[in-house]
Design an enzyme around this catalytic site. Structure first.
Site, short mmCIF file in Angstrom:
data_model
loop_
_atom_site.label_atom_id
_atom_site.label_comp_id
_atom_site.label_asym_id
_atom_site.label_seq_id
_atom_site.Cartn_x
_atom_site.Cartn_y
_atom_site.Cartn_z
N TRP A 354 -19.35 21.26 -13.86
CA TRP A 354 -20.21 20.89 -14.99
C TRP A 354 -20.95 19.59 -14.71
O TRP A 354 -21.63 19.06 -15.60
CB TRP A 354 -19.39 20.78 -16.27
CG TRP A 354 -18.44 19.60 -16.32
CD1 TRP A 354 -17.74 19.06 -15.30
CD2 TRP A 354 -18.12 18.82 -17.48
NE1 TRP A 354 -16.98 18.01 -15.72
CE2 TRP A 354 -17.19 17.82 -17.06
CE3 TRP A 354 -18.50 18.84 -18.81
CZ2 TRP A 354 -16.65 16.88 -17.94
CZ3 TRP A 354 -17.95 17.90 -19.68
CH2 TRP A 354 -17.05 16.95 -19.24
N ASP A 355 -20.84 19.09 -13.46
CA ASP A 355 -21.45 17.80 -13.12
C ASP A 355 -22.97 17.81 -13.30
O ASP A 355 -23.58 16.74 -13.41
CB ASP A 355 -21.11 17.43 -11.67
CG ASP A 355 -19.61 17.39 -11.43
OD1 ASP A 355 -19.08 16.31 -11.16
OD2 ASP A 355 -18.97 18.45 -11.52
N GLU A 493 -8.34 18.27 -19.07
CA GLU A 493 -7.68 18.97 -17.94
C GLU A 493 -6.18 18.71 -17.83
O GLU A 493 -5.49 19.45 -17.15
CB GLU A 493 -8.35 18.64 -16.60
CG GLU A 493 -9.73 19.25 -16.45
CD GLU A 493 -10.27 19.14 -15.03
OE1 GLU A 493 -9.80 18.29 -14.27
OE2 GLU A 493 -11.17 19.92 -14.71
N LYS A 614 -7.20 12.90 -18.71
CA LYS A 614 -7.73 12.63 -17.37
C LYS A 614 -9.07 11.93 -17.46
O LYS A 614 -9.39 11.05 -16.65
CB LYS A 614 -7.88 13.96 -16.62
CG LYS A 614 -8.63 13.86 -15.30
CD LYS A 614 -8.80 15.24 -14.67
CE LYS A 614 -9.66 15.17 -13.41
NZ LYS A 614 -9.82 16.50 -12.79
N GLN A 615 -9.87 12.32 -18.44
CA GLN A 615 -11.22 11.79 -18.61
C GLN A 615 -11.62 11.98 -20.06
O GLN A 615 -10.89 12.58 -20.85
CB GLN A 615 -12.19 12.51 -17.68
CG GLN A 615 -12.28 14.00 -17.92
CD GLN A 615 -13.10 14.73 -16.88
OE1 GLN A 615 -14.11 14.23 -16.43
NE2 GLN A 615 -12.67 15.91 -16.49
#
Length: 812
Positions: A354-355, A493, A614-615
């Site tokens: 998805w970057d 995630e 995680k983010q």
């Protein structure tokens, strides 16, 4: 520090792999790591070359089970130039005394160079200077120049120039368990007296890759004819050039290279194309001039000029160069996408995630034709996405979390934990939010360009099918009177499932549900842009009924969003019941917590039990949407959005994030810009150095991180300049940061070239004179004007009232 150069003045073997990734050179068609020309694959060197779409699939036996894996293939190595002095062993940095050393990357021209003065075992001192680039002017071409100067001796030398097809995929140690050999030899052969060529084929995808090279020797401007000998194998060819050198007299070697594949257009076959191209192309000097001119054109539109911070200036340019070396105008006309690690390494096997969501905003406002071409990668795989949705029991189209050649799901079902050496199930394919990212990218491109033809012919079809997917994912809960989505993963995630459940996924991930609500209303807005006949035709082709559209409208107002603690958006339903992690204890024990999930699993525990991420997950909402957009979204859903909603959620989630993904830094820096600009700037500076410093402790050697590199560029325009499109007006809200004083850049908005400069508490916006452009609505604060072509306007700025900032926390 030069604003245009990344430079290293000492040879440090254990840092070479990272430096090779950072000093890669490419042109949006292929890219080659910045390895020494004389180095072979080994513990400290990896001379890889990669091209868009160069995938191959192989089956490996891992843990006793067959695993099908697709790699972005390491192509034949075109670099080899090796120096032998008077029949001694070939030169390497390990068998000489290094007297001086410089390895640099010329950001402005995308040229990697080395200058080394060394003393060999017989006391001979020699200076070797190398320069090379992959041509931005001619997409199939590359060039190397060596200058050899004997400092205290004269004698005979040999230069070996080769093309090596024996290479394997070996750049990521944890992937060594996978089949690494992807190339099969076809043939090699000479080209006239000064050239060599090679062609190989990938073993499964059957892509032919051909290379041709010419190598010549010059003293001054005079070309000399060395002795030449040829050695050929099926997958390797070398030419040895022998000649005499004199003390203090520089000798120049040029190697001109062409690379073609059977995927290329307008060729008969790749080997003939490469041979013809290498014979027709110019010498190194003229090629270098053309390289400079091509990059000058790119910088004219792409450069952020930031005079107040020289280090940030250099790193912004460095990141810009890497984005353009992977995604250029050459990429727009081929079946290319935006791999998470660019074309500089093999991590993630060269796949797309998805970057793109972080990469396209920079391109949208500079070279939108590149974004348009890259978006077609998804459109071409729409049928495969439809089939994936059908097989899973859903409607519409379901794009994979990891995508490669043909759009199937490439995510492995098992994941290796390096801490305990065990394999664990991997459920990350449940990240359906990648489809929301693709939808978002389509709409953001349209907002930047107003490209109705793309929307009518391509974008809307994909958006409709993704909306259908989320409509079938969502189920109505009559007790709540709302729609819910179960069994998915958010961007976090770490929470693949509830820790006490065997079922995959979680319930009502807030980010996923709110994105679904936004997509339902946005796809209706997109349909309203169609002329009546076009809309009728599209609806007939896609079997889209008024009833389905009416249901989307209903769902856009009734998606369920979980909350806890009076205003905190729950990452997912049940999040509030999870335990708190003792962050201080884990930092003290492990230091780096980037792979906190692996740490906990190695201890027999799991991140699924804790309020950790995680983010950015929930906070992605504040990254993608302005507060005014979120207030509208929440009002439509019937939820309260208060003045402190953003601040409270940032404060809550920031301290519970490990920032395992580099993307997390960018998201937090962006949303912090509205609350604490100075702290945001500090995070921005750390983000700029993410790859240069390899902040994740060993991931950069396996490929740079495209998302964070492009994210720093977008942070300049959307974060610090507060740029957003609203009601067909381009708004800016510059942040009161002294570091931004003097910032200037160019951009393109809906085919109109704009120039912006921030200086002396004013923002000056100009529309360039020329044949393109149209009157454009520009807004700063409450002032909105229509700017005419050739006009400029200076908007006075006043520092906004500071919002209360979250308490400072150390980065997790």
């Amino acid at each position: 520090m030069s604003n245009w150069t990344l430079s290293y003045d000492h040879y440090v073997p254990e840092e070479e792999m990272r430096r090779e990734a950072l000093t890669s050179t490419g042109n949006g068609y292929f890219c080659t790591r910045g390895a020494c020309e004389w180095s072979d694959c080994g513990p400290n060197h990896y001379p890889g070359t990669f091209m868009h779409g160069g995938f191959n699939r192989a089956v490996s036996i891992i843990g006793g089970r067959p695993v099908s894996n697709e790699d972005l293939v390491n192509l034949p190595n075109w670099l080899p130039l090796k120096l032998r002095i008077e029949n001694d062993e070939p030169f390497s940095l390990e068998n000489v005394e290094i007297l001086s050393y410089n390895h640099s990357f010329d950001i402005r021209r995308a040229v990697v160079s080395r200058t080394i003065r060394f003393r060999d075992k017989k006391g001979r001192e020699t200076t070797l200077a190398s320069r090379r680039f992959v041509s931005m002017h001619k997409m199939h071409m590359a060039a190397i120049e060596w200058v050899i100067t004997p400092e205290n001796w004269s004698g005979e030398i040999e230069v070996i120039s080769a093309l090596d097809g024996r290479v394997v995929n070996w750049g990521v140690p944890v992937y060594h368990k996978f089949e690494s050999k992807h190339l099969r030899p076809v043939r090699t052969g000479p080209i006239g007296s000064d050239g060599i060529s090679l062609i190989v084929q990938t073993s499964q995808s059957r892509i032919y890759i051909a290379q041709a090279a010419r190598t010549n020797v010059f003293v001054g401007d005079e070309k000399i004819e060395p002795g030449r000998s040829l050695h050929m194998q099926d997958d390797y060819i070398q030419q040895t050039l022998t000649f005499t050198v004199r003390e203090k007299t520089p000798v120049r070697i040029e190697k001109i290279v062409a690379l073609y594949s059977s995927k290329d257009q307008a060729i008969s076959e790749p080997l003939a194309a490469a041979q013809i191209a290498v014979c027709r192309w110019c010498d190194f000097g003229l090629a270098y001039e053309r390289q400079e001119q091509a990059w000058d054109q790119l910088w004219a539109m792409s450069d952020f000029k930031l005079p107040g911070d020289p280090e940030a200036q250099m790193l912004l340019r460095f990141n810009t160069a890497h984005i353009l070396m992977c995604c250029s105008r050459h990429s727009a006309d081929i079946d290319a996408a935006a791999p998470a690690r660019g074309l500089t390494g093999e991590h993630y096997h060269g796949r797309m995630f998805w970057d793109e969501m972080y990469i396209y905003p920079f391109l949208n406002y500079r070279m939108p034709e590149i974004t348009r071409g890259l978006l077609m990668y998804r459109n071409r795989r729409l049928d495969e996405a439809r089939e994936r949705a059908r097989e899973a029991g859903y409607n519409g189209a379901m794009f994979p979390w990891q995508s490669g050649s043909d759009g199937r799901e490439e995510t492995h079902l098992i994941n290796f934990n390096e801490r305990d050496g065990k394999w664990y199930p991997d459920y990350s394919f449940n990240q359906r939010h990648v489809n929301a990212a693709i939808f978002y990218n389509m709409w953001q491109y349209f907002q930047a360009t107003r490209d109705l033809n793309f929307l009518w012919n391509h974008g809307a079809r994909l958006m409709i099918e993704v909306a259908r997917l989320f409509a079938s994912l969502a189920k109505y809960n009559p007790d709540r009177g709302r729609y819910e989505i179960h069994g998915v993963m958010g961007p976090d995630e770490y929470h693949e499932k509830y820790h006490d459940s065997e079922e995959h996924g979680v319930k009502n991930n807030a980010y996923t549900n709110i994105m679904a609500a936004w997509m339902f209303s946005t796809v209706i807005e997109a349909l309203d842009l169609f002329p009546k006949k076009r809309r009728k035709s599209l609806c007939a082709i896609l079997d889209l009924t008024d009833e389905e559209i009416t249901k989307w409208e209903d769902m856009s107002a009734k998606m369920f969003v979980p909350f806890h603690d009076a205003g905190i958006i729950s990452q997912f339903e049940g999040y509030e019941s999870l335990g708190e992690l003792d962050w201080d204890a884990y930092r003290k024990k492990y230091g780096n917590l980037y792979r906190l999930d692996f740490i906990l699993k190695a201890e027999g525990d799991t991140a699924e039990k804790y309020k950790v991420s995680k983010q950015a997950d929930t906070l992605m909402l504040f990254y993608l949407f302005s507060e005014s957009d979120l207030k509208t979204l929440f009002a439509r859903l019937g939820y309260e959005y208060g003045e402190d909603t953003m601040r409270r959620n940032i404060e809550y989630y920031y301290q519970r994030c490990s920032h395992c993904s580099t993307l997390s830094l960018i998201v937090h820096a962006d949303i912090m810009a509205d609350i604490d600009p100075q702290r945001s700037w500090e995070m921005f500076k750390k983000s700029l150095r993410a790859d240069v410093d390899d902040i994740q402790g060993g991931t950069t050697p396996e490929g740079i991180h495209m998302g964070i590199m492009a994210g720093t560029l977008d942070l300049m325009q959307r974060g610090f300049m507060g740029m957003e499109v609203r009601d067909d007006t381009l708004y800016f809200a510059p942040k009161p940061l002294p570091e931004l004083e003097g910032l200037s850049f160019q951009m393109v908005y809906r085919n109109t070239p704009l120039r912006l400069k921030l200086e002396n508490q004013t923002l000056k916006v100009s529309i360039e004179d020329g044949e393109f452009g149209q009157p454009t609505m520009i807004g700063v604060g409450d002032e909105v004007i229509e700017l005419q072509v050739g006009d400029s306007h200076s908007f006075p700025l006043s520092p906004p009232k500071a919002k209360a900032a979250p308490a400072k926390k150390a980065l997790a």
